[in-house]
Enzyme design. Structure first.
Site, PDB file in Angstrom:
ATOM      1  N   ASP A 260       6.905  27.639  39.435  1.00 49.88           N
ATOM      2  CA  ASP A 260       6.235  27.688  40.730  1.00 49.88           C
ATOM      3  C   ASP A 260       5.157  28.761  40.697  1.00 49.88           C
ATOM      4  O   ASP A 260       5.363  29.845  40.160  1.00 49.88           O
ATOM      5  CB  ASP A 260       7.212  27.982  41.865  1.00 49.88           C
ATOM      6  CG  ASP A 260       6.527  27.819  43.215  1.00 49.88           C
ATOM      7  OD1 ASP A 260       6.261  26.673  43.603  1.00 49.88           O
ATOM      8  OD2 ASP A 260       6.224  28.841  43.854  1.00 49.88           O
TER       9      ASP A 260
ATOM     10  N   MET B 106      -4.214  33.008  40.536  1.00 46.03           N
ATOM     11  CA  MET B 106      -2.769  32.841  40.599  1.00 46.03           C
ATOM     12  C   MET B 106      -2.230  34.246  40.852  1.00 46.03           C
ATOM     13  O   MET B 106      -2.510  35.159  40.075  1.00 46.03           O
ATOM     14  CB  MET B 106      -2.235  32.272  39.271  1.00 46.03           C
ATOM     15  CG  MET B 106      -0.734  32.134  39.244  1.00 46.03           C
ATOM     16  SD  MET B 106      -0.096  31.134  37.849  1.00 46.03           S
ATOM     17  CE  MET B 106      -0.705  32.003  36.405  1.00 46.03           C
TER      18      MET B 106
ATOM     19  N   HIS C  16       8.301  29.926  49.457  1.00 44.67           N
ATOM     20  CA  HIS C  16       6.967  30.304  48.973  1.00 44.67           C
ATOM     21  C   HIS C  16       6.985  31.653  48.260  1.00 44.67           C
ATOM     22  O   HIS C  16       5.968  32.340  48.187  1.00 44.67           O
ATOM     23  CB  HIS C  16       5.910  30.252  50.087  1.00 44.67           C
ATOM     24  CG  HIS C  16       5.694  28.859  50.577  1.00 44.67           C
ATOM     25  ND1 HIS C  16       5.063  27.894  49.831  1.00 44.67           N
ATOM     26  CD2 HIS C  16       6.072  28.262  51.725  1.00 44.67           C
ATOM     27  CE1 HIS C  16       5.048  26.763  50.501  1.00 44.67           C
ATOM     28  NE2 HIS C  16       5.652  26.956  51.653  1.00 44.67           N
TER      29      HIS C  16
ATOM     30  N   ASP D 101      11.341  29.716  44.596  1.00 48.15           N
ATOM     31  CA  ASP D 101      10.980  28.298  44.582  1.00 48.15           C
ATOM     32  C   ASP D 101      11.171  27.677  43.205  1.00 48.15           C
ATOM     33  O   ASP D 101      11.516  26.493  43.091  1.00 48.15           O
ATOM     34  CB  ASP D 101       9.554  28.105  45.093  1.00 48.15           C
ATOM     35  CG  ASP D 101       9.447  28.391  46.589  1.00 48.15           C
ATOM     36  OD1 ASP D 101      10.489  28.575  47.250  1.00 48.15           O
ATOM     37  OD2 ASP D 101       8.313  28.429  47.098  1.00 48.15           O
TER      38      ASP D 101
END
Length: 185
Positions: free
Chosen positions: A12, A25, A162, A167
């Site tokens: 994730d 990211m 999240h 996740d």
């Protein structure tokens, strides 16, 4: 020919925009399906000044703190590459995400940009949970949301927060349950 056990690495990504390069990211979580003891998490210093406030808000991460304290993309990706390479002593790493298009795009781009290669191979290929479900159940795309999959597998108490580590662990549990169901059929 020797066949290695496949290790499905549920992945994730939290990002501050829709694509890698112009956007960053900002965290990455990985968890091996069926092996909750094998997981990895890192936050990542943003690689650009650009971000989409709504995208950043999804993760709840403080971008200013990440700029000050998080490892650089090169440090973070080298660490995750080392972790994945270490898994090769017990099996063959296979990328798994939901959706693989978004998470895989960031992971593949970051590996090539900051490590020079992807531990998942040149194409970064892997498994997309929703596509896998669709193929296994001969259903329409609309019937492949993770919430639908969790309900059909009778999985409760697995929130989607999240937070990349949480996740990834959620996805690993969903895929483990799916593999168990398929083994029984």
């Amino acid at each position: 020919m020797v066949f290695m056990t496949e290790l499905y690495i549920a992945t994730d990504v939290e990002a501050d925009g829709p694509i890698p390069g112009p956007y960053s990211m900002i965290s990455l979580g990985m968890s091996v399906a069926g092996r909750p003891d094998l997981s990895f998490y890192t936050e990542i210093k943003p690689i650009s000044d650009d971000f989409v406030p709504a995208a950043l808000a999804v993760s709840g991460l403080d971008r200013d703190r990440l700029v000050r304290e998080a490892p650089t993309a090169q440090e973070a990706m080298a660490a995750v590459d080392g972790w994945i390479e270490g898994l090769r002593t017990i099996g063959r790493p296979v990328f798994l995400a939901a959706p693989a298009v978004f998470d895989g795009m960031f992971v593949h781009w970051y590996f090539h940009r900051f490590v020079g290669k992807s531990p998942f191979g040149g194409s970064g290929a892997g498994i997309d949970l929703r596509s896998y479900w669709m193929g296994m159940n001969a259903c329409d795309w609309s019937g492949t949301h993770k919430s639908v999959i969790k309900k059909k597998l009778s999985l409760t108490g697995l929130p989607h927060t999240h937070h990349a580590a949480e996740d990834a662990a959620e996805l690993a549990q969903v895929f483990t349950a799916l593999l168990e169901r398929n083994k029984d059929q």
